[in-house]
Design a protein around this motif. Sequence first.
Motif, PDB file in Angstrom:
ATOM      1  N   ALA A   1       0.853  -1.201   0.000  1.00 46.24           N
ATOM      2  CA  ALA A   1       0.000   0.000   0.000  1.00 46.24           C
ATOM      3  C   ALA A   1       0.886   1.247   0.000  1.00 46.24           C
ATOM      4  CB  ALA A   1      -0.892  -0.016   1.242  1.00 46.24           C
ATOM      5  N   PRO A   2       0.399   2.341  -0.556  1.00 51.93           N
ATOM      6  CA  PRO A   2       1.155   3.602  -0.478  1.00 51.93           C
ATOM      7  C   PRO A   2       1.334   4.007   0.991  1.00 51.93           C
ATOM      8  CG  PRO A   2      -0.718   3.823  -1.982  1.00 51.93           C
ATOM      9  CD  PRO A   2      -0.875   2.506  -1.281  1.00 51.93           C
ATOM     10  N   ALA A   3       2.349   4.847   1.248  1.00 52.73           N
ATOM     11  CA  ALA A   3       2.582   5.308   2.615  1.00 52.73           C
ATOM     12  C   ALA A   3       1.380   6.117   3.095  1.00 52.73           C
ATOM     13  CB  ALA A   3       3.860   6.131   2.677  1.00 52.73           C
ATOM     14  N   VAL A   4       0.938   7.058   2.254  1.00 51.88           N
ATOM     15  CA  VAL A   4      -0.188   7.915   2.635  1.00 51.88           C
ATOM     16  C   VAL A   4      -1.102   8.134   1.432  1.00 51.88           C
ATOM     17  CG1 VAL A   4      -0.875  10.224   3.423  1.00 51.88           C
ATOM     18  CG2 VAL A   4       1.159   9.156   4.393  1.00 51.88           C
ATOM     19  N   VAL A   5      -2.377   7.984   1.649  1.00 57.88           N
ATOM     20  CA  VAL A   5      -3.362   8.385   0.641  1.00 57.88           C
ATOM     21  C   VAL A   5      -4.382   9.290   1.323  1.00 57.88           C
ATOM     22  CG1 VAL A   5      -5.116   7.649  -1.006  1.00 57.88           C
ATOM     23  CG2 VAL A   5      -3.113   6.206  -0.620  1.00 57.88           C
ATOM     24  N   ALA A   6      -4.443  10.544   0.862  1.00 58.15           N
ATOM     25  CA  ALA A   6      -5.456  11.472   1.361  1.00 58.15           C
ATOM     26  C   ALA A   6      -6.411  11.752   0.208  1.00 58.15           C
ATOM     27  CB  ALA A   6      -4.806  12.771   1.832  1.00 58.15           C
ATOM     28  N   GLU A   7      -7.687  11.627   0.492  1.00 59.57           N
ATOM     29  CA  GLU A   7      -8.699  11.898  -0.529  1.00 59.57           C
ATOM     30  C   GLU A   7      -9.712  12.905  -0.013  1.00 59.57           C
ATOM     31  OE1 GLU A   7      -8.734   7.683  -3.019  1.00 59.57           O
ATOM     32  OE2 GLU A   7     -10.047   7.952  -1.282  1.00 59.57           O
ATOM     33  N   ARG A   8      -9.778  14.001  -0.733  1.00 57.35           N
ATOM     34  CA  ARG A   8     -10.724  15.069  -0.386  1.00 57.35           C
ATOM     35  C   ARG A   8     -10.675  15.386   1.100  1.00 57.35           C
ATOM     36  NH1 ARG A   8     -15.940  15.548  -3.885  1.00 57.35           N
ATOM     37  NH2 ARG A   8     -15.309  17.637  -3.295  1.00 57.35           N
ATOM     38  N   LEU A   9      -9.460  15.408   1.610  1.00 62.32           N
ATOM     39  CA  LEU A   9      -9.259  15.585   3.046  1.00 62.32           C
ATOM     40  C   LEU A   9      -9.576  17.024   3.452  1.00 62.32           C
ATOM     41  CD1 LEU A   9      -8.234  13.776   5.387  1.00 62.32           C
ATOM     42  CD2 LEU A   9      -5.979  14.788   5.029  1.00 62.32           C
ATOM     43  N   GLY A  10     -10.317  17.162   4.521  1.00 64.59           N
ATOM     44  CA  GLY A  10     -10.674  18.490   5.010  1.00 64.59           C
ATOM     45  C   GLY A  10     -10.509  18.588   6.508  1.00 64.59           C
ATOM     46  N   LYS A  11     -10.158  19.796   6.957  1.00 61.26           N
ATOM     47  CA  LYS A  11     -10.070  20.040   8.397  1.00 61.26           C
ATOM     48  C   LYS A  11     -10.589  21.432   8.712  1.00 61.26           C
ATOM     49  CE  LYS A  11      -8.953  19.556  12.718  1.00 61.26           C
ATOM     50  NZ  LYS A  11      -9.709  18.616  13.573  1.00 61.26           N
ATOM     51  N   LEU A  28      -3.802  13.752  -2.003  1.00 60.13           N
ATOM     52  CA  LEU A  28      -2.353  13.567  -2.032  1.00 60.13           C
ATOM     53  C   LEU A  28      -2.022  12.104  -1.791  1.00 60.13           C
ATOM     54  CD1 LEU A  28       0.539  14.868  -2.007  1.00 60.13           C
ATOM     55  CD2 LEU A  28       0.309  14.985   0.479  1.00 60.13           C
ATOM     56  N   THR A  29      -1.150  11.567  -2.640  1.00 60.19           N
ATOM     57  CA  THR A  29      -0.643  10.214  -2.402  1.00 60.19           C
ATOM     58  C   THR A  29       0.868  10.282  -2.263  1.00 60.19           C
ATOM     59  OG1 THR A  29      -2.434   9.169  -3.640  1.00 60.19           O
ATOM     60  CG2 THR A  29      -0.423   7.875  -3.367  1.00 60.19           C
ATOM     61  N   VAL A  30       1.389   9.658  -1.232  1.00 57.54           N
ATOM     62  CA  VAL A  30       2.841   9.527  -1.056  1.00 57.54           C
ATOM     63  C   VAL A  30       3.153   8.036  -1.103  1.00 57.54           C
ATOM     64  CG1 VAL A  30       4.801   9.900   0.493  1.00 57.54           C
ATOM     65  CG2 VAL A  30       2.978  11.618   0.341  1.00 57.54           C
TER      66      VAL A  30
END
Length: 228
Positions: A1-11, A28-30
């Motif tokens: 798996a990728p290290a990080v997958v952010a999808e439509r991430l909001g804060k 963002l995918t790392v």
Amino acid sequence: APAVVAERLGKVYRTGAGEVVALHDVDLTVHAGEFVSLIGPSGCGKSTLMRLVADLEQPSAGALRVFGRDAEQARRAQDYGIAFQQAGLLPWRTVRGNVELPLELTREPRRARAARADELLDLVGLREFAGHHPHQLSGGMQQRVAIARSLARSPSLLLMDEPFGALDEMTRERMQSELLRIRERTQAAVIFVTHSIPEAVYLSDRVVIMSPRPGRVRQIVPVTLGAA
Ligand code: ADP
Ligand code: ADP
């Protein structure tokens, strides 16, 4: 798996004065083993993104996976090491005691932990300060202790938020080379927040530019020019 997958991430932070949108619709995918720098003006949400990945804050929207797990599972599995600008050392512990901390949940014997901590302190040039307490060290030295601590469990992901911010020029250059060597050896993915574009370009496989306009994430993707 990728290290990080952010999808439509909001804060969204809720404060007494109202709501602050810190992140909106960030994708963002790392990849595993990839070194990504995050740059962008103050307040664009870089630290917020790091804290979400580290499970120090909860997202308000979107999805976040760290090595295919949710952020909380990844934290429990200790998949990553953290070195933030504020070193965050325990003041009542020695330098060695701080570096050993992540090893205390392992079954490693005490003596092996201390040896490992000393090895890491060698790496950041602070072996002789092993018995000191954090307040006896300069801000830059404390940052180096935090870097040593972040490496203690040979994590597959390093989250570094301006980790060299308090270092003088010469020490910064030494730590940059050290970081590249460590990463060569461990194949760790790195997410590295910096204000220095030259530093980002020098260190990274990819530079991600976060814009103050919500949802805008742009990237510099290096290409190989010709054959050597
Ligand atoms: P950067 O790291 O790029 O400077 P931050 O993630 O620190 O950006 O901040 C993004 C936005 O969220 C800013 O407007 C900041 O003021 C706000 N913010 C950050 N942390 C908090 C918090 N704990 N409470 C309220 N607002 C916050
Ligand atoms: P250990 O002795 O296993 O290294 P700690 O480093 O957690 O344990 O704690 C060392 C001492 O610091 C203990 O006496 C503990 O009660 C005290 N201590 C624990 N948490 C805090 C804190 N947040 N602030 C100040 N002292 C603390």
